[in-house]
Design a protein around this motif. Structure first.
Motif, short mmCIF file in Angstrom:
data_model
loop_
_atom_site.label_atom_id
_atom_site.label_comp_id
_atom_site.label_asym_id
_atom_site.label_seq_id
_atom_site.Cartn_x
_atom_site.Cartn_y
_atom_site.Cartn_z
N ILE A 132 0.81 -1.20 0.00
CA ILE A 132 0.00 0.00 0.00
C ILE A 132 0.84 1.26 0.00
N PHE A 138 -0.38 1.85 -6.28
CA PHE A 138 -1.71 2.23 -5.82
C PHE A 138 -2.41 3.07 -6.88
N GLU A 141 -3.70 0.90 -9.81
CA GLU A 141 -4.89 0.15 -9.42
C GLU A 141 -6.11 1.06 -9.31
N THR A 242 -10.13 0.40 -4.37
CA THR A 242 -8.69 0.10 -4.37
C THR A 242 -8.23 -0.31 -2.97
N MET A 243 -8.76 0.35 -1.96
CA MET A 243 -8.42 -0.01 -0.59
C MET A 243 -8.91 -1.43 -0.25
N THR A 246 -6.65 -3.86 -1.99
CA THR A 246 -5.28 -3.82 -1.49
C THR A 246 -5.17 -4.38 -0.07
#
Length: 321
Positions: A132, A138, A141, A242-243, A246
């Motif tokens: 991350i 990041f 993505e 994305t979070m 990830t």
């Protein structure tokens, strides 16, 4: 009740609101008791029961709320049943009891979250960099997620509509970036705003797309507030997705992140914004959990991100004055 408020909620954000509610109830009851045509004489037994109630306060903070309400009910029944305002006074005291009960539940729910946040932020400071922390990865993505959202019908997307349900969520960023205050953001203002934001955070630009690319629905080179909000909602939803992708490994339940992962996000976002106030962070955390199930969907994470950005804007505007 003011003693209760001072002891239980000294730093609570809604303390002033609760204090105002106490004042309104106090004034209404005092006005009714001072009215000769309203107040009746209580019996000796009724007076003794009220005195006994006042002297014997319970230990539990929740029980103290209930006890205070019972005292108001006794005052009402003993002195004010013949008053024309009797029904209205009962409604006022019931509303006060409801307010304090609900806010106390919120105060209690924030305590463990605040402690977990503090613990995690310390852990984050000393943590080794992971996937991350690679901003370029990041960004790739997130851009992939953003394009996917943009190619659908974002105005009909239920997750987008969930974010947009807070009508004021994107107003602060729009006003902040509308440099000449003409009610629209042009490309030059957008670039200037983003550069200022990234410079303040000491971060590079990792995205090729910008809000103008995805938000200018009529292709006039300007973003009105509704276009700005729609673009912002797409951006925040992409951030949330994305979070989840990830940080989701081992922390996803029905496409929602659990509290461990969300505190990790709070640490990252707070660290990203350099300046995290624990009380503000926990309040944002509570607000973003829209259905209060202690789990966070991509849309709720997007709201979390936007609330942090708004807090950043407030600090920047305060420092500029």
């Amino acid at each position: 009740m003011r003693d209760w408020l001072r002891d239980v909620a000294p730093e609570y954000k809604k303390k002033a609101k609760l204090d105002g509610a106490i004042t309104r109830v106090d004034l209404r009851y005092q006005d009714a008791l001072d009215n000769n045509g309203c107040r009746k004489e209580a019996s000796r037994a009724e007076v003794n029961e009220i005195d006994a109630d006042i002297r014997k306060l319970p230990e539990s903070n929740a029980d103290k709320i209930d006890k205070f309400h019972r005292i108001l009910v006794r005052l009402h029944n003993s002195y004010l049943l013949d008053c024309k305002q009797s029904r209205r006074l009962k409604e006022v005291s019931d509303r006060l009891h409801h307010q304090f009960t609900n806010h106390f539940a919120r105060i209690e729910s924030l305590k463990p979250r605040k402690m977990l946040l503090i613990i995690f932020l310390f852990s984050f400071i000393f943590a080794r960099p992971g996937l991350i922390t690679s901003m370029s990865e990041f960004g790739v993505e997130m851009e992939r997620n953003l394009i996917s959202i943009y190619r659908t019908k974002p105005a009909e997307n239920t997750e987008i509509l969930q974010i947009l349900s807070d009508e004021l969520l994107f107003t602060e960023s729009f006003v902040y970036c509308d440099d000449n205050h003409d009610g629209m953001v042009i490309m030059e203002e957008l670039i200037s705003c983003e550069e200022h934001f990234l410079k303040a955070l000491n971060r590079p630009m990792v995205m090729k797309l910008n809000r103008m690319d995805i938000g200018d629905t009529n292709n006039d080179g300007k973003l009105q507030l509704d276009e700005w909000a729609l673009a912002g909602a797409m951006w925040d939803l992409a951030f949330g997705k994305t979070m989840v992708s990830t940080l989701g490994k081992g922390h996803v339940d029905e496409e929602k992140l659990n509290e461990f992962a969300i505190f990790k996000i709070l640490g990252l976002v707070g660290h990203f914004f350099n300046d995290t106030d624990y009380s503000i962070a926990t309040d944002i955390l509570f607000t973003a959990d829209d259905d209060h199930d202690n789990k966070y969907s991509a849309a709720e994470i997007g709201c979390l991100q936007q609330h942090f950005y708004n807090e950043f804007i407030r600090k920047q505007m305060w420092r500029s004055h």
